[in-house]
Design a protein around this motif. Structure first.
Motif, PDB file in Angstrom:
ATOM      1  N   ARG A 118       0.813  -1.225   0.000  1.00  0.00           N
ATOM      2  CA  ARG A 118       0.000   0.000   0.000  1.00  0.00           C
ATOM      3  C   ARG A 118       0.841   1.268   0.000  1.00  0.00           C
ATOM      4  NH1 ARG A 118      -5.578  -0.437   2.663  1.00  0.00           N
ATOM      5  NH2 ARG A 118      -6.083  -2.605   2.292  1.00  0.00           N
ATOM      6  N   THR A 119       1.940   1.245   0.722  1.00  0.00           N
ATOM      7  CA  THR A 119       2.765   2.444   0.829  1.00  0.00           C
ATOM      8  C   THR A 119       3.310   2.857  -0.534  1.00  0.00           C
ATOM      9  OG1 THR A 119       3.368   1.842   3.084  1.00  0.00           O
ATOM     10  CG2 THR A 119       4.761   3.461   1.984  1.00  0.00           C
ATOM     11  N   GLU A 120       3.828   1.900  -1.286  1.00  0.00           N
ATOM     12  CA  GLU A 120       4.376   2.199  -2.618  1.00  0.00           C
ATOM     13  C   GLU A 120       3.294   2.711  -3.565  1.00  0.00           C
ATOM     14  OE1 GLU A 120       7.601   1.900  -3.981  1.00  0.00           O
ATOM     15  OE2 GLU A 120       8.245   1.691  -1.905  1.00  0.00           O
ATOM     16  N   ILE A 121       2.134   2.085  -3.537  1.00  0.00           N
ATOM     17  CA  ILE A 121       1.048   2.488  -4.432  1.00  0.00           C
ATOM     18  C   ILE A 121       0.507   3.846  -4.012  1.00  0.00           C
ATOM     19  CG2 ILE A 121      -1.219   1.886  -5.356  1.00  0.00           C
ATOM     20  CD1 ILE A 121       1.215   0.133  -6.294  1.00  0.00           C
ATOM     21  N   ALA A 122       0.387   4.087  -2.712  1.00  0.00           N
ATOM     22  CA  ALA A 122      -0.071   5.394  -2.234  1.00  0.00           C
ATOM     23  C   ALA A 122       0.895   6.491  -2.674  1.00  0.00           C
ATOM     24  CB  ALA A 122      -0.213   5.389  -0.718  1.00  0.00           C
ATOM     25  N   ALA A 123       2.181   6.222  -2.608  1.00  0.00           N
ATOM     26  CA  ALA A 123       3.175   7.204  -3.046  1.00  0.00           C
ATOM     27  C   ALA A 123       3.055   7.467  -4.546  1.00  0.00           C
ATOM     28  CB  ALA A 123       4.581   6.723  -2.698  1.00  0.00           C
ATOM     29  N   ALA A 124       2.868   6.412  -5.322  1.00  0.00           N
ATOM     30  CA  ALA A 124       2.707   6.578  -6.771  1.00  0.00           C
ATOM     31  C   ALA A 124       1.432   7.355  -7.079  1.00  0.00           C
ATOM     32  CB  ALA A 124       2.685   5.215  -7.461  1.00  0.00           C
ATOM     33  N   LEU A 125       0.341   7.063  -6.384  1.00  0.00           N
ATOM     34  CA  LEU A 125      -0.913   7.796  -6.601  1.00  0.00           C
ATOM     35  C   LEU A 125      -0.759   9.267  -6.219  1.00  0.00           C
ATOM     36  CD1 LEU A 125      -3.570   5.229  -5.401  1.00  0.00           C
ATOM     37  CD2 LEU A 125      -3.419   6.243  -7.682  1.00  0.00           C
ATOM     38  N   ALA A 126      -0.004   9.534  -5.164  1.00  0.00           N
ATOM     39  CA  ALA A 126       0.211  10.922  -4.752  1.00  0.00           C
ATOM     40  C   ALA A 126       0.959  11.711  -5.824  1.00  0.00           C
ATOM     41  CB  ALA A 126       0.973  10.966  -3.431  1.00  0.00           C
ATOM     42  N   ILE A 127       1.820  11.045  -6.549  1.00  0.00           N
ATOM     43  CA  ILE A 127       2.546  11.697  -7.649  1.00  0.00           C
ATOM     44  C   ILE A 127       1.633  11.895  -8.850  1.00  0.00           C
ATOM     45  CG2 ILE A 127       4.390  11.356  -9.354  1.00  0.00           C
ATOM     46  CD1 ILE A 127       5.914   9.865  -7.077  1.00  0.00           C
ATOM     47  N   VAL A 128       0.855  10.880  -9.168  1.00  0.00           N
ATOM     48  CA  VAL A 128       0.033  10.866 -10.378  1.00  0.00           C
ATOM     49  C   VAL A 128      -1.232  11.704 -10.233  1.00  0.00           C
ATOM     50  CG1 VAL A 128      -1.383   9.357 -11.833  1.00  0.00           C
ATOM     51  CG2 VAL A 128       0.905   8.639 -11.155  1.00  0.00           C
ATOM     52  N   ALA A 129      -1.887  11.627  -9.088  1.00  0.00           N
ATOM     53  CA  ALA A 129      -3.215  12.232  -8.952  1.00  0.00           C
ATOM     54  C   ALA A 129      -3.377  12.992  -7.630  1.00  0.00           C
ATOM     55  CB  ALA A 129      -4.272  11.148  -9.066  1.00  0.00           C
ATOM     56  N   PRO A 130      -2.506  13.966  -7.343  1.00  0.00           N
ATOM     57  CA  PRO A 130      -2.592  14.651  -6.050  1.00  0.00           C
ATOM     58  C   PRO A 130      -3.896  15.433  -5.858  1.00  0.00           C
ATOM     59  CG  PRO A 130      -1.057  15.780  -7.491  1.00  0.00           C
ATOM     60  CD  PRO A 130      -1.442  14.489  -8.168  1.00  0.00           C
ATOM     61  N   VAL A 131      -4.414  16.035  -6.903  1.00  0.00           N
ATOM     62  CA  VAL A 131      -5.651  16.815  -6.793  1.00  0.00           C
ATOM     63  C   VAL A 131      -6.831  15.901  -6.482  1.00  0.00           C
ATOM     64  CG1 VAL A 131      -7.253  18.300  -8.070  1.00  0.00           C
ATOM     65  CG2 VAL A 131      -4.783  18.622  -8.301  1.00  0.00           C
ATOM     66  N   GLU A 132      -6.896  14.745  -7.149  1.00  0.00           N
ATOM     67  CA  GLU A 132      -7.979  13.807  -6.919  1.00  0.00           C
ATOM     68  C   GLU A 132      -7.923  13.262  -5.488  1.00  0.00           C
ATOM     69  OE1 GLU A 132      -6.017  13.937  -9.510  1.00  0.00           O
ATOM     70  OE2 GLU A 132      -7.255  13.893 -11.306  1.00  0.00           O
ATOM     71  N   ILE A 133      -6.724  12.970  -4.996  1.00  0.00           N
ATOM     72  CA  ILE A 133      -6.578  12.469  -3.625  1.00  0.00           C
ATOM     73  C   ILE A 133      -6.999  13.538  -2.629  1.00  0.00           C
ATOM     74  CG2 ILE A 133      -4.908  11.737  -1.885  1.00  0.00           C
ATOM     75  CD1 ILE A 133      -3.402  10.333  -4.169  1.00  0.00           C
ATOM     76  N   ALA A 134      -6.593  14.776  -2.858  1.00  0.00           N
ATOM     77  CA  ALA A 134      -6.991  15.869  -1.970  1.00  0.00           C
ATOM     78  C   ALA A 134      -8.510  16.001  -1.924  1.00  0.00           C
ATOM     79  CB  ALA A 134      -6.353  17.179  -2.413  1.00  0.00           C
ATOM     80  N   GLY A 135      -9.168  15.843  -3.066  1.00  0.00           N
ATOM     81  CA  GLY A 135     -10.618  15.913  -3.110  1.00  0.00           C
ATOM     82  C   GLY A 135     -11.275  14.792  -2.321  1.00  0.00           C
ATOM     83  N   LEU A 136     -10.722  13.589  -2.398  1.00  0.00           N
ATOM     84  CA  LEU A 136     -11.253  12.465  -1.640  1.00  0.00           C
ATOM     85  C   LEU A 136     -11.103  12.687  -0.140  1.00  0.00           C
ATOM     86  CD1 LEU A 136      -9.961   9.453  -3.739  1.00  0.00           C
ATOM     87  CD2 LEU A 136     -12.318  10.246  -3.564  1.00  0.00           C
ATOM     88  N   VAL A 137      -9.933  13.189   0.251  1.00  0.00           N
ATOM     89  CA  VAL A 137      -9.682  13.436   1.672  1.00  0.00           C
ATOM     90  C   VAL A 137     -10.608  14.548   2.175  1.00  0.00           C
ATOM     91  CG1 VAL A 137      -7.970  14.294   3.328  1.00  0.00           C
ATOM     92  CG2 VAL A 137      -7.304  12.631   1.584  1.00  0.00           C
ATOM     93  N   ARG A 138     -10.749  15.594   1.391  1.00  0.00           N
ATOM     94  CA  ARG A 138     -11.591  16.721   1.778  1.00  0.00           C
ATOM     95  C   ARG A 138     -13.050  16.304   1.931  1.00  0.00           C
ATOM     96  NH1 ARG A 138      -9.333  20.169  -1.186  1.00  0.00           N
ATOM     97  NH2 ARG A 138     -10.383  19.672  -3.110  1.00  0.00           N
ATOM     98  N   HIS A 139     -13.508  15.374   1.105  1.00  0.00           N
ATOM     99  CA  HIS A 139     -14.899  14.919   1.150  1.00  0.00           C
ATOM    100  C   HIS A 139     -15.098  13.709   2.052  1.00  0.00           C
ATOM    101  CE1 HIS A 139     -14.945  17.459  -2.443  1.00  0.00           C
ATOM    102  NE2 HIS A 139     -16.202  17.668  -2.111  1.00  0.00           N
ATOM    103  N   GLY A 140     -14.061  13.295   2.746  1.00  0.00           N
ATOM    104  CA  GLY A 140     -14.175  12.210   3.707  1.00  0.00           C
ATOM    105  C   GLY A 140     -14.411  10.842   3.140  1.00  0.00           C
ATOM    106  N   ARG A 141     -13.884  10.552   1.972  1.00  0.00           N
ATOM    107  CA  ARG A 141     -14.063   9.228   1.357  1.00  0.00           C
ATOM    108  C   ARG A 141     -12.917   8.327   1.658  1.00  0.00           C
ATOM    109  NH1 ARG A 141     -16.505  11.137  -4.389  1.00  0.00           N
ATOM    110  NH2 ARG A 141     -18.311  12.089  -3.522  1.00  0.00           N
TER     111      ARG A 141
END
Length: 60
Positions: free
Chosen positions: A37-60
């Motif tokens: 999970r850590t490696e994939i989370a890091a890769a997602l943070a590089i690829v889609a930071p705006v989308e991740i921020a939106g998910l966190v902001r909306h509590g998903r």
């Protein structure tokens, strides 16, 4: 981070997910099983930071 992992995640997010989200989800599960999970989370943070921020902001 494993070589090519960010590019593979980018392909999943940009190309596969819009066409076939179920296949992309399965592929993501396989990547998590292989790299963790850590490696994939890091890769997602590089690829889609705006989308991740939106998910966190909306509590998903």
């Amino acid at each position: 981070m494993h070589e090519g992992l960010v590019e593979r995640v980018r392909q999943l997010v940009d190309e596969q997910a819009p066409r076939d989200p179920e296949v992309a989800a399965i592929e993501l599960d396989l990547l998590i099983a292989r790299f963790g999970r850590t490696e994939i989370a890091a890769a997602l943070a590089i690829v889609a930071p705006v989308e991740i921020a939106g998910l966190v902001r909306h509590g998903r």
